[in-house]
Design an enzyme around this catalytic site. Sequence first.
Site, PDB file in Angstrom:
ATOM      1  N   ARG A 245     -13.820   0.286  -4.373  1.00  0.00           N
ATOM      2  CA  ARG A 245     -12.760  -0.801  -4.408  1.00  0.00           C
ATOM      3  C   ARG A 245     -13.467  -1.901  -3.884  1.00  0.00           C
ATOM      4  O   ARG A 245     -14.153  -1.712  -2.921  1.00  0.00           O
ATOM      5  CB  ARG A 245     -11.454  -0.722  -3.746  1.00  0.00           C
ATOM      6  CG  ARG A 245     -10.791   0.455  -4.627  1.00  0.00           C
ATOM      7  CD  ARG A 245     -10.099  -0.022  -5.547  1.00  0.00           C
ATOM      8  NE  ARG A 245      -9.288   0.912  -6.515  1.00  0.00           N
ATOM      9  CZ  ARG A 245      -9.480   1.673  -7.394  1.00  0.00           C
ATOM     10  NH1 ARG A 245     -10.665   1.861  -7.855  1.00  0.00           N
ATOM     11  NH2 ARG A 245      -8.555   2.337  -7.826  1.00  0.00           N
ATOM     12  N   GLU A 274     -10.462  -9.079  -9.011  1.00  0.00           N
ATOM     13  CA  GLU A 274     -10.774  -8.474 -10.418  1.00  0.00           C
ATOM     14  C   GLU A 274      -9.819  -9.432 -11.501  1.00  0.00           C
ATOM     15  O   GLU A 274      -8.790  -9.048 -11.491  1.00  0.00           O
ATOM     16  CB  GLU A 274     -10.756  -7.129 -10.492  1.00  0.00           C
ATOM     17  CG  GLU A 274     -11.980  -6.254  -9.481  1.00  0.00           C
ATOM     18  CD  GLU A 274     -11.833  -4.824  -9.726  1.00  0.00           C
ATOM     19  OE1 GLU A 274     -10.944  -4.392 -10.437  1.00  0.00           O
ATOM     20  OE2 GLU A 274     -12.561  -4.291  -9.045  1.00  0.00           O
ATOM     21  N   HIS A 293     -15.607  -3.267 -13.624  1.00  0.00           N
ATOM     22  CA  HIS A 293     -14.805  -1.964 -13.276  1.00  0.00           C
ATOM     23  C   HIS A 293     -14.721  -0.891 -14.425  1.00  0.00           C
ATOM     24  O   HIS A 293     -13.759  -0.689 -14.857  1.00  0.00           O
ATOM     25  CB  HIS A 293     -13.296  -2.324 -12.473  1.00  0.00           C
ATOM     26  CG  HIS A 293     -12.820  -1.380 -11.729  1.00  0.00           C
ATOM     27  ND1 HIS A 293     -11.696  -1.826 -10.793  1.00  0.00           N
ATOM     28  CD2 HIS A 293     -12.690  -0.023 -11.797  1.00  0.00           C
ATOM     29  CE1 HIS A 293     -11.393  -0.505 -10.371  1.00  0.00           C
ATOM     30  NE2 HIS A 293     -11.889   0.465 -10.889  1.00  0.00           N
TER      31      HIS A 293
HETATM   32  P1  NDP Z   1     -11.835  11.507  -3.039  1.00  0.00           P
HETATM   33  O1  NDP Z   1     -10.500  11.442  -2.262  1.00  0.00           O
HETATM   34  O2  NDP Z   1     -12.404  12.824  -3.653  1.00  0.00           O
HETATM   35  O3  NDP Z   1     -12.733  11.022  -1.951  1.00  0.00           O
HETATM   36  C1  NDP Z   1     -12.465  10.027  -1.157  1.00  0.00           C
HETATM   37  C2  NDP Z   1     -13.625  10.004   0.110  1.00  0.00           C
HETATM   38  O4  NDP Z   1     -13.333   8.809   0.717  1.00  0.00           O
HETATM   39  C3  NDP Z   1     -13.404  11.217   1.024  1.00  0.00           C
HETATM   40  O5  NDP Z   1     -14.743  11.812   0.990  1.00  0.00           O
HETATM   41  C4  NDP Z   1     -12.974  10.715   2.122  1.00  0.00           C
HETATM   42  O6  NDP Z   1     -13.641  11.296   3.151  1.00  0.00           O
HETATM   43  C5  NDP Z   1     -13.730   9.366   2.364  1.00  0.00           C
HETATM   44  N1  NDP Z   1     -13.220   8.237   3.257  1.00  0.00           N
HETATM   45  C6  NDP Z   1     -11.819   7.952   3.558  1.00  0.00           C
HETATM   46  N2  NDP Z   1     -11.692   7.430   4.717  1.00  0.00           N
HETATM   47  C7  NDP Z   1     -13.100   7.240   4.861  1.00  0.00           C
HETATM   48  C8  NDP Z   1     -13.489   6.002   5.968  1.00  0.00           C
HETATM   49  N3  NDP Z   1     -12.635   5.802   6.983  1.00  0.00           N
HETATM   50  N4  NDP Z   1     -14.927   6.103   5.931  1.00  0.00           N
HETATM   51  C9  NDP Z   1     -15.439   6.907   5.174  1.00  0.00           C
HETATM   52  N5  NDP Z   1     -15.363   7.573   4.237  1.00  0.00           N
HETATM   53  C10 NDP Z   1     -13.885   7.860   4.094  1.00  0.00           C
HETATM   54  O7  NDP Z   1     -11.699  10.273  -4.176  1.00  0.00           O
HETATM   55  P2  NDP Z   1     -12.360  10.377  -5.353  1.00  0.00           P
HETATM   56  O8  NDP Z   1     -13.929  10.635  -4.975  1.00  0.00           O
HETATM   57  O9  NDP Z   1     -11.882  10.934  -6.554  1.00  0.00           O
HETATM   58  O10 NDP Z   1     -12.362   8.623  -5.327  1.00  0.00           O
HETATM   59  C11 NDP Z   1     -12.846   7.864  -4.612  1.00  0.00           C
HETATM   60  C12 NDP Z   1     -12.596   6.361  -4.941  1.00  0.00           C
HETATM   61  O11 NDP Z   1     -13.221   5.896  -6.101  1.00  0.00           O
HETATM   62  C13 NDP Z   1     -11.135   6.178  -5.486  1.00  0.00           C
HETATM   63  O12 NDP Z   1     -10.240   6.131  -4.344  1.00  0.00           O
HETATM   64  C14 NDP Z   1     -11.177   4.944  -5.996  1.00  0.00           C
HETATM   65  O13 NDP Z   1     -11.078   3.857  -5.214  1.00  0.00           O
HETATM   66  C15 NDP Z   1     -12.596   4.739  -6.457  1.00  0.00           C
HETATM   67  N6  NDP Z   1     -12.897   4.923  -7.990  1.00  0.00           N
HETATM   68  C16 NDP Z   1     -13.459   3.893  -8.566  1.00  0.00           C
HETATM   69  C17 NDP Z   1     -13.735   4.209 -10.049  1.00  0.00           C
HETATM   70  C18 NDP Z   1     -14.359   2.852 -10.642  1.00  0.00           C
HETATM   71  O14 NDP Z   1     -14.075   2.777 -12.135  1.00  0.00           O
HETATM   72  N7  NDP Z   1     -15.393   2.166 -10.202  1.00  0.00           N
HETATM   73  C19 NDP Z   1     -13.244   5.187 -10.872  1.00  0.00           C
HETATM   74  C20 NDP Z   1     -12.722   6.198  -9.925  1.00  0.00           C
HETATM   75  C21 NDP Z   1     -12.461   6.169  -8.999  1.00  0.00           C
HETATM   76  P3  NDP Z   1     -12.821  12.096   4.359  1.00  0.00           P
HETATM   77  O15 NDP Z   1     -12.334  13.235   3.431  1.00  0.00           O
HETATM   78  O16 NDP Z   1     -13.882  12.493   5.234  1.00  0.00           O
HETATM   79  O17 NDP Z   1     -11.926  11.302   4.770  1.00  0.00           O
HETATM   80  C1  DGY Z   2      -9.539   4.652 -10.624  1.00  0.00           C
HETATM   81  O1  DGY Z   2      -9.166   5.764 -11.218  1.00  0.00           O
HETATM   82  O2  DGY Z   2      -9.142   4.601  -9.499  1.00  0.00           O
HETATM   83  C2  DGY Z   2     -10.593   3.828 -11.195  1.00  0.00           C
HETATM   84  O3  DGY Z   2     -10.865   2.747 -10.420  1.00  0.00           O
HETATM   85  C3  DGY Z   2     -10.195   3.370 -12.505  1.00  0.00           C
HETATM   86  O4  DGY Z   2     -10.661   4.750 -13.368  1.00  0.00           O
END
Ligand code: NDP
Ligand code: DGY
Length: 328
Positions: A245, A274, A293
């Site tokens: 994000r 955005e 995005h």
């Molecule tokens: P997950 O919940 O699987 O992963 C999120 C990760 O963030 C976890 O590994 C968690 O680690 C980590 N995290 C949380 N707090 C912290 C912190 N303080 N410092 C470092 N790491 C932290 O979610 P996804 O992988 O499915 O998705 C991640 C993000 O990607 C979404 O929340 C969204 O914002 C973004 N996204 C963007 C997209 C795009 O189009 N660009 C598409 C899809 C998603 P821990 O478990 O150790 O807390």
């Molecule tokens: C999400 O799912 O959070 C992405 O940013 C868009 O797919």
Amino acid sequence: MQTAAKLMKVFVTRRIPQEGMKILSAAAECEVSLWDSDEPVSRAELLKGVQGAHGLLCLLSDKIDAEVLDAAGPNLKVISTLSVGFDHMAIDEIKKRGIRVGYTPDVLTDATAELTVALLLATARRLPEGVEEVKNGGWSSWKPLWLCGYGLSGSTVGIIGLGRIGMAIAQRLMPFGVKRLLYSGRTAKAHATEVNGEFVPLDTLVSESDFIVVSCSLTPETQGLCDKAFFSKMKNTAVFINSSRGAVVNQEDLYEALSSGQIAAAGLDVTTPEPLPTNHPLLTLKNCVVLPHIGSATYSTRGIMSALAARNLLGGLQGTEMPSELNF
Ligand code: NDP
Ligand code: DGY
């Protein structure tokens, strides 16, 4: 005489892929009203559309806060977002009111990881600059010192947030010959062993990585995490990539780091706001690649997300299991 069962009102805040609309239209218990546009619903129309709704299917661009919940009123049982990120929703307020939340984890992991790798390669190997030079006549000859970038072979990659997407990014990057894979987050991950991931403090990751990829969720702790102090610890030759994000990054500090040569380049799939205004300073920099995005934007992924969001909504309306319910 038979009395018709009471219909449940559903508000969908945007045109969504037909896979989800078909599911909702076939649900006899729903009366669906749709903001029938590819552009976001205005705040006023959102507050109007949600009135009396039992279910709300929203997007990451809709801010779902106490005002929206108040406008919806006591009927609202479920909010289903067409995203895995849920930072646009006031989770505490939603929880207080006993409303269930559906989201779309897993189904977009591959598409988002693939796009992040594409962005990393495009940024590190300067693809947009190269394409531009071909078009504008800047390509005069093969030149030994021209348009050189950074390769992954033998490099150290640091992933901030080795969750579903972070892990899928790591799996795709390792075959490029990455030497060390560092990651940071709140807790060490058992699945990190699959990519020989080393759990390290954030400072270590920042100072030792040649490529930094941000794939954590946006939370109060990660907001503004990548700021002046962060960039000042990075190598001058390092490349910064963010597909989580925009608000994880302080964009003024990133601009300063890129324009001063503190870091080599940045690739962003997400920004604040955005869309990023076309006159934003980051867009003047050759070493900054900005995408609109599009992490999850493949036809099939968006279709699957849409169907999942619709099924989540129906589960919440019917009081049954939701395929992907957010546990908060
Ligand atoms: P997950 O919940 O699987 O992963 C999120 C990760 O963030 C976890 O590994 C968690 O680690 C980590 N995290 C949380 N707090 C912290 C912190 N303080 N410092 C470092 N790491 C932290 O979610 P996804 O992988 O499915 O998705 C991640 C993000 O990607 C979404 O929340 C969204 O914002 C973004 N996204 C963007 C997209 C795009 O189009 N660009 C598409 C899809 C998603 P821990 O478990 O150790 O807390
Ligand atoms: C999400 O799912 O959070 C992405 O940013 C868009 O797919």
